[in-house]
Scaffold this active site. Structure first.
Site, PDB file in Angstrom:
ATOM      1  N   CYS A  56      -2.115   5.009  -5.631  1.00  0.00           N
ATOM      2  CA  CYS A  56      -2.652   4.148  -4.582  1.00  0.00           C
ATOM      3  C   CYS A  56      -2.754   2.855  -5.209  1.00  0.00           C
ATOM      4  O   CYS A  56      -2.802   2.842  -6.497  1.00  0.00           O
ATOM      5  CB  CYS A  56      -3.987   4.711  -4.318  1.00  0.00           C
ATOM      6  SG  CYS A  56      -5.026   3.465  -3.244  1.00  0.00           S
ATOM      7  N   THR A  90       0.811  -1.091  -0.136  1.00  0.00           N
ATOM      8  CA  THR A  90       0.051   0.028  -0.004  1.00  0.00           C
ATOM      9  C   THR A  90       0.909   1.202  -0.072  1.00  0.00           C
ATOM     10  O   THR A  90       2.035   1.145   0.667  1.00  0.00           O
ATOM     11  CB  THR A  90      -1.022   0.157   1.092  1.00  0.00           C
ATOM     12  OG1 THR A  90      -1.444   1.083   1.426  1.00  0.00           O
ATOM     13  CG2 THR A  90      -0.205  -0.362   2.551  1.00  0.00           C
TER      14      THR A  90
END
Length: 231
Positions: free
Chosen positions: A196, A83
């Protein structure tokens, strides 16, 4: 072959992309029935998300540091955090372990530098776009970072949490993201970082002439290189 430690589940939608890309990369390099040596710790993202929006980053650091230590104890030779946003607590995680951390922003900066990208747009969660922890890694490599305006940042953030992290791919959101990408290009961005790990589920290079850099793909490719490189 080194064993990759993947700290995932943030969200699991992108973690499965990591798993596929890493194994495809190993098979492409080695052929036959080869696949990656990998250990995965998948957290409950609901706990992490709540702490993110409360601003309790120390608590997220404690959770992820414990998970990272579990990966080290399970035999991982190096660590990936699957992430972008949670690289905010990468320093705390690095302090908790004795294996190297493959930082997603550094991996991205390396590819951008190789491609002579000097001014880049950044999409991601509000935390990634607005805070310094990610941008400063790119700037340290000599790359200028451009982010969307406040309403655009709010919409990009909303789509990530309310749609992409829940597996929802909606055409209106794709159009909204493409409008933001065009806006960044108009501000002089030579390319745009999909900062992202879920955004690559929504936007593909075929959707826009603006060069896109998908951090999930870049991070996975760097992990394959590290796993197959002898010390």
């Amino acid at each position: 072959m080194k064993t990759i430690g993947l700290l995932g589940g943030m969200s699991w939608e992108s973690t499965q992309t990591y798993y596929r890309l890493i194994n495809e990369g190993v098979k492409s390099r080695l052929g036959g029935l080869h696949s990656a040596k990998l250990v995965l710790y998948s957290v409950d993202f609901a706990e992490i998300e709540a702490l993110q929006h409360q601003g309790d980053w120390p608590a997220t650091a404690r959770i992820l540091s414990g998970a990272a230590l579990s990966l080290e104890n399970a035999g991982a030779d190096f660590l990936m955090i699957g992430t972008n946003t949670m690289h905010k607590v990468a320093p705390e995680i690095e302090e908790a372990i004795n294996i190297p951390l493959l930082h997603i922003a550094d991996a991205t900066a390396k590819v951008l530098t190789q491609d002579n990208i000097q001014r880049v747009g950044l999409l991601g969660t509000r935390f990634t776009m607005e805070q310094a922890f990610y941008r400063e890694r790119l700037e340290a490599a000599g790359i200028e970072v451009v982010t969307p305006d406040a309403p655009q940042r709010a919409e990009v953030h909303r789509v990530i949490y309310e749609e992409l992290c829940q597996g929802e791919i909606q055409a209106p959101s794709r159009e909204a993201y493409l409008a933001v990408i065009n806006s960044l290009a108009e501000q002089g961005a030579q390319a745009v970082i999909l900062g992202c790990t879920e955004i690559g589920l929504l936007i593909k290079q075929t959707d826009t002439p603006v060069p896109l850099y998908d951090t999930t793909a870049i991070h996975a490719a760097q992990a394959v290189n590290q796993a197959l490189t002898r010390d």
